[in-house]
Design a protein around this motif. Sequence first.
Motif, PDB file in Angstrom:
ATOM      1  N   UNK A   1      -3.733  17.008 -27.186  1.00 12.74           N
ATOM      2  CA  UNK A   1      -4.978  16.281 -27.016  1.00 12.74           C
ATOM      3  C   UNK A   1      -5.804  16.975 -25.944  1.00 12.74           C
ATOM      4  N   UNK A   2      -7.098  17.072 -26.148  1.00 10.89           N
ATOM      5  CA  UNK A   2      -7.990  17.696 -25.171  1.00 10.89           C
ATOM      6  C   UNK A   2      -8.236  16.777 -23.984  1.00 10.89           C
ATOM      7  N   UNK A   3      -8.438  17.367 -22.819  1.00 10.99           N
ATOM      8  CA  UNK A   3      -8.818  16.602 -21.634  1.00 10.99           C
ATOM      9  C   UNK A   3     -10.308  16.843 -21.410  1.00 10.99           C
ATOM     10  N   UNK A   4     -11.128  15.906 -21.821  1.00 13.98           N
ATOM     11  CA  UNK A   4     -12.580  16.027 -21.703  1.00 13.98           C
ATOM     12  C   UNK A   4     -13.040  15.510 -20.342  1.00 13.98           C
ATOM     13  N   UNK A   5     -14.080  16.124 -19.758  1.00 18.07           N
ATOM     14  CA  UNK A   5     -14.622  15.604 -18.504  1.00 18.07           C
ATOM     15  C   UNK A   5     -15.392  14.309 -18.729  1.00 18.07           C
ATOM     16  N   UNK A   6     -15.471  13.484 -17.697  1.00 18.39           N
ATOM     17  CA  UNK A   6     -16.238  12.245 -17.790  1.00 18.39           C
ATOM     18  C   UNK A   6     -16.591  11.718 -16.409  1.00 18.39           C
ATOM     19  N   UNK A   7     -17.403  10.671 -16.385  1.00 17.20           N
ATOM     20  CA  UNK A   7     -17.885  10.077 -15.141  1.00 17.20           C
ATOM     21  C   UNK A   7     -17.283   8.700 -14.938  1.00 17.20           C
ATOM     22  N   UNK A   8     -16.984   8.370 -13.683  1.00 20.09           N
ATOM     23  CA  UNK A   8     -16.560   7.024 -13.324  1.00 20.09           C
ATOM     24  C   UNK A   8     -16.826   6.812 -11.845  1.00 20.09           C
ATOM     25  N   UNK A   9     -17.321   5.643 -11.495  1.00 19.76           N
ATOM     26  CA  UNK A   9     -17.644   5.369 -10.097  1.00 19.76           C
ATOM     27  C   UNK A   9     -16.471   4.778  -9.321  1.00 19.76           C
ATOM     28  N   UNK A  10     -15.353   4.505  -9.995  1.00 21.49           N
ATOM     29  CA  UNK A  10     -14.274   3.790  -9.306  1.00 21.49           C
ATOM     30  C   UNK A  10     -12.980   4.589  -9.192  1.00 21.49           C
ATOM     31  N   UNK A  11     -12.942   5.835  -9.615  1.00 22.44           N
ATOM     32  CA  UNK A  11     -11.730   6.648  -9.538  1.00 22.44           C
ATOM     33  C   UNK A  11     -12.026   7.965  -8.829  1.00 22.44           C
ATOM     34  N   UNK A  12     -11.050   8.495  -8.090  1.00 18.96           N
ATOM     35  CA  UNK A  12     -11.249   9.774  -7.406  1.00 18.96           C
ATOM     36  C   UNK A  12     -11.404  10.927  -8.406  1.00 18.96           C
ATOM     37  N   UNK A  13     -12.151  11.952  -7.999  1.00 17.65           N
ATOM     38  CA  UNK A  13     -12.292  13.146  -8.826  1.00 17.65           C
ATOM     39  C   UNK A  13     -10.914  13.702  -9.159  1.00 17.65           C
ATOM     40  N   UNK A  14     -10.747  14.184 -10.370  1.00 14.87           N
ATOM     41  CA  UNK A  14      -9.485  14.767 -10.802  1.00 14.87           C
ATOM     42  C   UNK A  14      -8.517  13.778 -11.434  1.00 14.87           C
ATOM     43  N   UNK A  15      -8.789  12.478 -11.304  1.00 15.15           N
ATOM     44  CA  UNK A  15      -7.916  11.474 -11.916  1.00 15.15           C
ATOM     45  C   UNK A  15      -7.992  11.605 -13.436  1.00 15.15           C
ATOM     46  N   UNK A  16      -6.835  11.588 -14.090  1.00 13.38           N
ATOM     47  CA  UNK A  16      -6.782  11.614 -15.551  1.00 13.38           C
ATOM     48  C   UNK A  16      -6.623  10.190 -16.057  1.00 13.38           C
ATOM     49  N   UNK A  17      -7.413   9.824 -17.037  1.00 14.74           N
ATOM     50  CA  UNK A  17      -7.337   8.482 -17.618  1.00 14.74           C
ATOM     51  C   UNK A  17      -7.359   8.577 -19.142  1.00 14.74           C
ATOM     52  N   UNK A  18      -6.778   7.581 -19.775  1.00 14.80           N
ATOM     53  CA  UNK A  18      -6.865   7.433 -21.227  1.00 14.80           C
ATOM     54  C   UNK A  18      -7.874   6.337 -21.504  1.00 14.80           C
ATOM     55  N   UNK A  19      -8.859   6.644 -22.333  1.00 11.85           N
ATOM     56  CA  UNK A  19      -9.887   5.680 -22.723  1.00 11.85           C
ATOM     57  C   UNK A  19      -9.601   5.265 -24.161  1.00 11.85           C
ATOM     58  N   UNK A  20      -9.451   3.961 -24.364  1.00 15.57           N
ATOM     59  CA  UNK A  20      -9.160   3.415 -25.693  1.00 15.57           C
ATOM     60  C   UNK A  20     -10.342   2.589 -26.165  1.00 15.57           C
ATOM     61  N   UNK A  21     -10.877   2.926 -27.328  1.00 10.81           N
ATOM     62  CA  UNK A  21     -11.914   2.118 -27.955  1.00 10.81           C
ATOM     63  C   UNK A  21     -11.216   0.898 -28.530  1.00 10.81           C
ATOM     64  N   UNK A  22     -11.504  -0.282 -27.985  1.00 14.32           N
ATOM     65  CA  UNK A  22     -10.791  -1.489 -28.412  1.00 14.32           C
ATOM     66  C   UNK A  22     -11.235  -1.981 -29.788  1.00 14.32           C
ATOM     67  N   UNK A  23     -12.300  -1.426 -30.321  1.00 10.78           N
ATOM     68  CA  UNK A  23     -12.727  -1.816 -31.666  1.00 10.78           C
ATOM     69  C   UNK A  23     -11.895  -1.140 -32.750  1.00 10.78           C
ATOM     70  N   UNK A  24     -11.486   0.125 -32.493  1.00 14.86           N
ATOM     71  CA  UNK A  24     -10.784   0.855 -33.545  1.00 14.86           C
ATOM     72  C   UNK A  24      -9.425   1.424 -33.108  1.00 14.86           C
ATOM     73  N   UNK A  25      -9.080   1.305 -31.819  1.00 17.15           N
ATOM     74  CA  UNK A  25      -7.801   1.781 -31.324  1.00 17.15           C
ATOM     75  C   UNK A  25      -7.724   3.270 -31.037  1.00 17.15           C
ATOM     76  N   UNK A  26      -8.805   4.024 -31.293  1.00 18.92           N
ATOM     77  CA  UNK A  26      -8.813   5.461 -31.009  1.00 18.92           C
ATOM     78  C   UNK A  26      -8.768   5.707 -29.513  1.00 18.92           C
ATOM     79  N   UNK A  27      -8.079   6.778 -29.102  1.00 17.26           N
ATOM     80  CA  UNK A  27      -7.958   7.100 -27.682  1.00 17.26           C
ATOM     81  C   UNK A  27      -8.373   8.537 -27.415  1.00 17.26           C
ATOM     82  N   UNK A  28      -8.765   8.783 -26.161  1.00 17.27           N
ATOM     83  CA  UNK A  28      -9.055  10.132 -25.682  1.00 17.27           C
ATOM     84  C   UNK A  28      -8.639  10.195 -24.217  1.00 17.27           C
TER      85      UNK A  28
END
Length: 72
Positions: A1-28
């Motif tokens: 799986x690719x690690x795509x860059x993204x923005x978040x105001x509540x996590x330190x730079x470099x933190x890896x997160x999994x984002x799940x679309x709750x409508x369809x269950x797809x993750x990135x």
Amino acid sequence: MNIWPKNSHCRPFGTRVRVTNTRNGDTVDVRINDRGPFIAGRIIDLSRAAAADIGVTSTGVAPVKITILGKG
């Protein structure tokens, strides 16, 4: 799986997160590399590629769940 860059105001730079679309269950898996979003009610901004991976390109927004994977 690719690690795509993204923005978040509540996590330190470099933190890896999994984002799940709750409508369809797809993750990135993404890495925090910027601050934002700056729109009330939104918790994360994704790159176009990451948004496409979870099926958010047509709507532009979707309910998501964020799971912290660790420091990048």
